[in-house]
Design an enzyme around this catalytic site. Structure first.
Site, PDB file in Angstrom:
ATOM      1  N   TYR A 139      46.671  47.111  46.668  1.00  0.00           N
ATOM      2  CA  TYR A 139      46.929  47.525  45.286  1.00  0.00           C
ATOM      3  C   TYR A 139      48.420  47.802  45.171  1.00  0.00           C
ATOM      4  O   TYR A 139      48.970  48.626  45.903  1.00  0.00           O
ATOM      5  CB  TYR A 139      46.124  48.776  44.921  1.00  0.00           C
ATOM      6  N   HIS A 171      32.253  44.984  36.037  1.00  0.00           N
ATOM      7  CA  HIS A 171      33.034  44.947  37.277  1.00  0.00           C
ATOM      8  C   HIS A 171      32.269  45.551  38.456  1.00  0.00           C
ATOM      9  O   HIS A 171      31.867  46.715  38.431  1.00  0.00           O
ATOM     10  CB  HIS A 171      34.352  45.697  37.098  1.00  0.00           C
TER      11      HIS A 171
END
Length: 638
Positions: free
Chosen positions: A210, A400
């Protein structure tokens, strides 16, 4: 360089050499293969879907609808053009072999022709045929099979039927009934802002990274609306650049701004500036995920920027997915936002509802239908809707989960009745669209939003825990709605107590870092939470019992205010809520209401199997009378 002219006199797409001109009457288009030899156009209404396949071959063309990307269980159409006549056959696949012709021919040929290089077939089908060998076309993710051969078949089946396609075949996941806008609604003045990473070196030692970078918002003297969000992806990194969240940072006058040439930092790492953490408490400006394409807002909504809220900065969080641990990769992908001073009628917002991302979200191994669910309770929705002063309307949902997710849905409980907002019973981690709803869904005070995920872990030998990494799991829905609330997150999870006691823990303590320290029974005292969970003798039945145990337990629930809200979100935190349930109304089964006789020999209903054939020249003549001649200039560079 030389120039070549061609005249198009068809409403469909036509080839001019190797170039394509898109048909205006189709709303969707994808190139199914990487080389661009198989182009598929389609459009749909409430009853039918119509396709046009344009394929670089003068032999047969095949299109299939598969539940998982393989041939068995697929609904297949194979067609070709021979001696000026177009043919189409409805088939089904039971194995990796020539698919037999279906007794019920539900694919309908509209037109077909070929030139020296391409075959073009237009055909349609009802979304629901009530034929057990046909796949229902709904809002689930479908794997579209494609194939072709360079020769036409001599017969419909058998040794002289369609020959084996060889390497000219593949599968592509897509949402056929995708209602998202494909063109930006007409507007006047627009500006664009590119939020791009700067030559980020992707770590080769980890499958998930990330990456965070802070950007200054444009300096504006008045309110503007963001009307479009589109990905800008470094060529070759399409599978690496997995999803993006852009947060409007809370007011921080001294936020750390890096030099323009600085690539940024790994999110939530020791190197990330501590003041960037405050950005996570701001509202979500935009959410995008792999396979999603452009996110275009309807013409009555836009995301507000240029107001007196927040710090004037944005944090872009990018999830890089590198499962092969490839080395030497750099990336400068990001997001382009289009905004306008010509305000829409409503401010749009994004609300995340799901299971709190943490290690206590556990999916045991050997499960085929393990259920995790979360909710945004009425205590949170009441407070923020009342602060807003009117109900909100949901216009889209992005579902998701990670690799184990096979089904996801979003539901609403209103006046005790529970209904679906969005659902995908064939979820694909690598195709995460913002699904625009056919009809807007109104959420009132007293309502509840639910997120539910179904996981298949039958191939796993150990527990998979919640987390941000791709091999870990999530269960989230991102609701696109208007008018914008002063809340961006509303999440829940089963109380940790119910998770660990199922594994045999009798007593424990939870420290300030939310680490479980077991105090009873004695033989577990020195065991970690993960060791306790792995010690459970997991079976398919045990996993189902665990899922039911959690759904019948109590839940921890919280919501998070945007900076401009006057609501004390901490006062809305609940520690022992039961999972909300409403009454599910029965759904109408149209196949039980319609008698669909199977055609047979001599029953007057037509031949068994067989192809539908159409003379191509009369069809082209009809189109010529209907549509204007378009002059197309095609430039070929040597």
């Amino acid at each position: 360089m030389w120039w070549r002219f061609c005249v198009v006199v068809l409403a469909t797409t036509i080839t001019c050499g190797r170039n394509f001109v898109a048909a205006e009457d189709f709303t969707h288009h994808e190139s199914l293969d990487e080389e661009g030899k198989f182009h598929l156009f389609w459009k749909f209404d409430d009853e039918k879907i119509e396709f046009e396949a344009q394929v670089q071959t003068t032999g047969w063309v095949g299109l299939g609808l598969s539940p998982n990307g393989g041939m068995p269980g697929s609904d297949i159409a194979i067609g070709w053009v021979k001696d000026g006549t177009a043919y189409l056959t409805d088939r089904y696949a039971e194995a990796k072999a020539q698919p037999p012709v279906d007794e019920s021919q539900d694919w309908e040929l509209v037109s077909g022709y070929e030139n020296g290089t391409h075959t073009v077939l237009r055909f349609n089908r009802k979304l629901t045929t009530c034929d057990v060998r046909d796949r229902v076309i709904n809002e689930d993710t479908l794997r579209v099979l494609w194939a072709w051969h360079d020769q036409d078949p001599e017969d419909e089946s058998g040794a002289s039927g369609p020959a084996y396609h060889g390497t000219n075949r593949g599968a592509r996941a897509t949402l056929l009934l995708n209602r998202k806008l494909t063109e930006t609604p007409t507007t006047g003045t627009t500006y664009t802002l590119d939020l791009l990473n700067n030559n980020v070196s992707i770590p080769a030692q980890q499958d998930t990274t990330y990456w965070c970078r802070v950007f200054e918002m444009p300096t504006l003297t008045s309110k503007h609306h963001v009307i479009k969000v589109e990905p800008i992806i470094t060529p070759g990194n399409e599978g690496l650049f997995h999803h993006v969240l852009i947060y409007k940072c809370r007011t921080m006058p001294n936020i750390t701004i890096l030099p323009e040439e600085h690539p940024g930092h790994e999110c939530q790492s020791p190197n990330m500036p501590s003041d960037w953490y405050g950005c996570y408490g701001g509202s979500i400006i935009a959410a995008w995920a792999i396979g999603g394409g452009d996110v275009i807002y309807p013409d009555h909504v836009g995301y507000p920027i240029g107001e007196e809220e927040g710090s004037g900065y944005m944090l872009m969080e990018v999830h890089y997915d590198n499962p092969q641990l490839a080395s030497g990769i750099s990336d400068s992908s990001g997001i382009r936002m289009t905004y306008t001073p010509e305000l829409r009628d409503n401010d749009v917002g994004t609300l995340e509802v799901g299971v709190i991302v943490n290690r206590y979200h556990a999916i045991p191994p050997h499960a085929v239908d393990f259920k995790s669910a979360a909710f945004c309770g009425s205590q949170c929705l009441n407070a923020y809707i009342e602060e807003l002063g009117e109900p909100i309307k949901i216009i889209g949902v992005m579902l998701h989960a990670h690799l184990l997710g096979v089904k996801i849905n979003a539901r609403l409980i209103h006046n005790g009745v529970e209904t679906d907002i969005a659902r995908d019973d064939n979820y694909d981690f690598n195709l995460q669209n913002m699904r625009m709803l056919k009809e807007e869904i109104t959420v009132h005070p007293g309502d509840t939003l639910i997120t539910e995920c179904i996981y298949n872990s039958e191939h796993k030998d150990s527990v998979v825990y919640g987390g941000i990494g791709t091999p870990q799991e999530m269960c989230e829905n991102f609701f696109l709605y208007y008018p914008k609330l002063n809340m961006s997150f509303c999440e829940s999870m089963p109380n940790i107590h119910h998770t660990v006691t199922f594994a045999g823990v009798q007593d424990y303590e939870l420290d300030e870092n939310f680490i479980v320290h077991i105090t009873a029974p004695e033989h577990m005292v020195n065991m970690s939470y993960e060791e306790v969970m792995e010690a459970v003798p997991w079976t398919r039945e045990k996993a189902r019992d665990f899922s039911e145990h959690l759904q019948n337990s109590t839940f921890y629930s919280y919501c998070l205010s945007d900076p401009q809200s006057n609501i004390d979100a901490n006062a809305l935190t609940a520690y022992a809520l039961p999972f909300p349930r409403g009454t599910r109304l029965p759904t109408e089964d149209i196949c039980s209401l319609i008698a669909t006789p199977t055609p047979g020999p001599g029953d007057g209903s037509g031949p068994v199997g067989g192809s539908t054939a159409l003379q191509a020249h009369p069809a082209a003549g009809h189109v010529m009378l209907t549509y204007l001649v378009v002059l197309v200039l095609t430039v070929w560079a040597e």
